[in-house]
Design a protein around this motif. Structure first.
Motif, short mmCIF file in Angstrom:
data_model
loop_
_atom_site.label_atom_id
_atom_site.label_comp_id
_atom_site.label_asym_id
_atom_site.label_seq_id
_atom_site.Cartn_x
_atom_site.Cartn_y
_atom_site.Cartn_z
N THR A 36 -22.11 4.86 -27.45
CA THR A 36 -21.20 5.86 -26.90
C THR A 36 -21.05 5.72 -25.39
N ASN A 37 -22.08 5.26 -24.70
CA ASN A 37 -22.01 5.13 -23.24
C ASN A 37 -21.64 3.73 -22.78
N VAL A 38 -21.28 2.85 -23.70
CA VAL A 38 -20.92 1.47 -23.34
C VAL A 38 -19.46 1.46 -22.88
N THR A 39 -19.24 0.99 -21.66
CA THR A 39 -17.87 0.91 -21.14
C THR A 39 -17.19 -0.34 -21.70
N LYS A 40 -15.89 -0.38 -21.59
CA LYS A 40 -15.13 -1.55 -22.08
C LYS A 40 -15.56 -2.83 -21.38
N GLU A 41 -15.94 -2.71 -20.10
CA GLU A 41 -16.36 -3.89 -19.35
C GLU A 41 -17.69 -4.45 -19.87
N ASN A 42 -18.55 -3.56 -20.36
CA ASN A 42 -19.88 -3.97 -20.84
C ASN A 42 -19.91 -4.28 -22.33
N LYS A 44 -18.51 -6.53 -24.32
CA LYS A 44 -18.70 -7.93 -24.71
C LYS A 44 -20.16 -8.35 -24.55
N ALA A 45 -20.76 -8.04 -23.41
CA ALA A 45 -22.15 -8.40 -23.18
C ALA A 45 -23.08 -7.66 -24.14
N TYR A 46 -22.78 -6.40 -24.41
CA TYR A 46 -23.60 -5.59 -25.30
C TYR A 46 -23.57 -6.14 -26.73
N THR A 47 -22.37 -6.42 -27.23
CA THR A 47 -22.28 -6.94 -28.60
C THR A 47 -22.91 -8.33 -28.71
N GLU A 48 -22.80 -9.13 -27.65
CA GLU A 48 -23.44 -10.45 -27.68
C GLU A 48 -24.96 -10.32 -27.80
N LYS A 49 -25.54 -9.46 -26.98
CA LYS A 49 -27.00 -9.28 -27.01
C LYS A 49 -27.48 -8.69 -28.33
N LEU A 92 -33.95 -3.55 -27.49
CA LEU A 92 -34.36 -2.57 -26.49
C LEU A 92 -33.93 -2.97 -25.08
N LYS A 93 -34.00 -4.27 -24.80
CA LYS A 93 -33.56 -4.77 -23.49
C LYS A 93 -32.05 -4.55 -23.31
N ALA A 94 -31.28 -4.82 -24.36
CA ALA A 94 -29.83 -4.61 -24.28
C ALA A 94 -29.52 -3.13 -24.07
N GLN A 95 -30.22 -2.26 -24.80
CA GLN A 95 -30.00 -0.82 -24.64
C GLN A 95 -30.35 -0.37 -23.23
N LYS A 96 -31.46 -0.87 -22.71
CA LYS A 96 -31.90 -0.47 -21.37
C LYS A 96 -30.90 -0.93 -20.32
N ASN A 97 -30.42 -2.18 -20.43
CA ASN A 97 -29.45 -2.69 -19.46
C ASN A 97 -28.16 -1.90 -19.50
N ILE A 98 -27.71 -1.55 -20.68
CA ILE A 98 -26.46 -0.79 -20.80
C ILE A 98 -26.65 0.62 -20.24
N MET A 99 -27.77 1.24 -20.53
CA MET A 99 -28.01 2.59 -20.02
C MET A 99 -28.13 2.59 -18.49
N VAL A 100 -28.73 1.57 -17.91
CA VAL A 100 -28.82 1.47 -16.46
C VAL A 100 -27.42 1.28 -15.87
N ASP A 101 -26.62 0.40 -16.48
CA ASP A 101 -25.25 0.19 -15.99
C ASP A 101 -24.44 1.47 -16.10
#
Length: 113
Positions: A36-42, A44-49, A92-101
């Motif tokens: 829900t908090n993943v922006t359009k810019e993120n 692609k990177a989120y789905t890849e991870k 967990l790393k992908a979730q953490k990176n997205i939440m920080v962004d």
């Protein structure tokens, strides 16, 4: 033989879902709470991870079935545990990176107002 068949089918399903998430950007295959908090810019990177993490888990499933079928020992389940934990760490790393962004994005928007 049942272990080999079961783990192969489960590994194949996990592999297909991982590839769909990674290569086709099917973010809807992930529970909506997690993106829900993943922006359009993120996105692609989120789905890849996330897709790669599921692929790592599927490799562990395949290896579990093969090793258990060949050796009849617990080494197959050791492979499963190692690959499952590795995939979980990637998730967990992908979730953490997205939440920080996302938190940085929200802080920037608050400061710009």
């Amino acid at each position: 033989m049942f272990d080999l068949l079961l783990m192969s089918v489960m590994g194949l399903l996990c592999l297909i879902v991982g590839l769909l998430i990674w290569k086709r950007d099917k973010i809807t295959l992930i529970h909506s709470y997690h993106y829900t908090n993943v922006t359009k810019e993120n996105q692609k990177a989120y789905t890849e991870k996330m897709g790669k993490a599921l692929i790592v888990m599927s490799i562990g499933m395949f290896l579990t079935g093969i090793v258990n079928y060949i050796t009849n020992t617990a080494y197959g389940w050791l492979c499963f545990a190692i690959f499952f934990v590795a995939g979980l760490m990637l998730i967990l790393k992908a979730q953490k990176n997205i939440m920080v962004d996302c938190s940085n994005f929200q802080q920037k928007n608050i400061l710009n107002q």
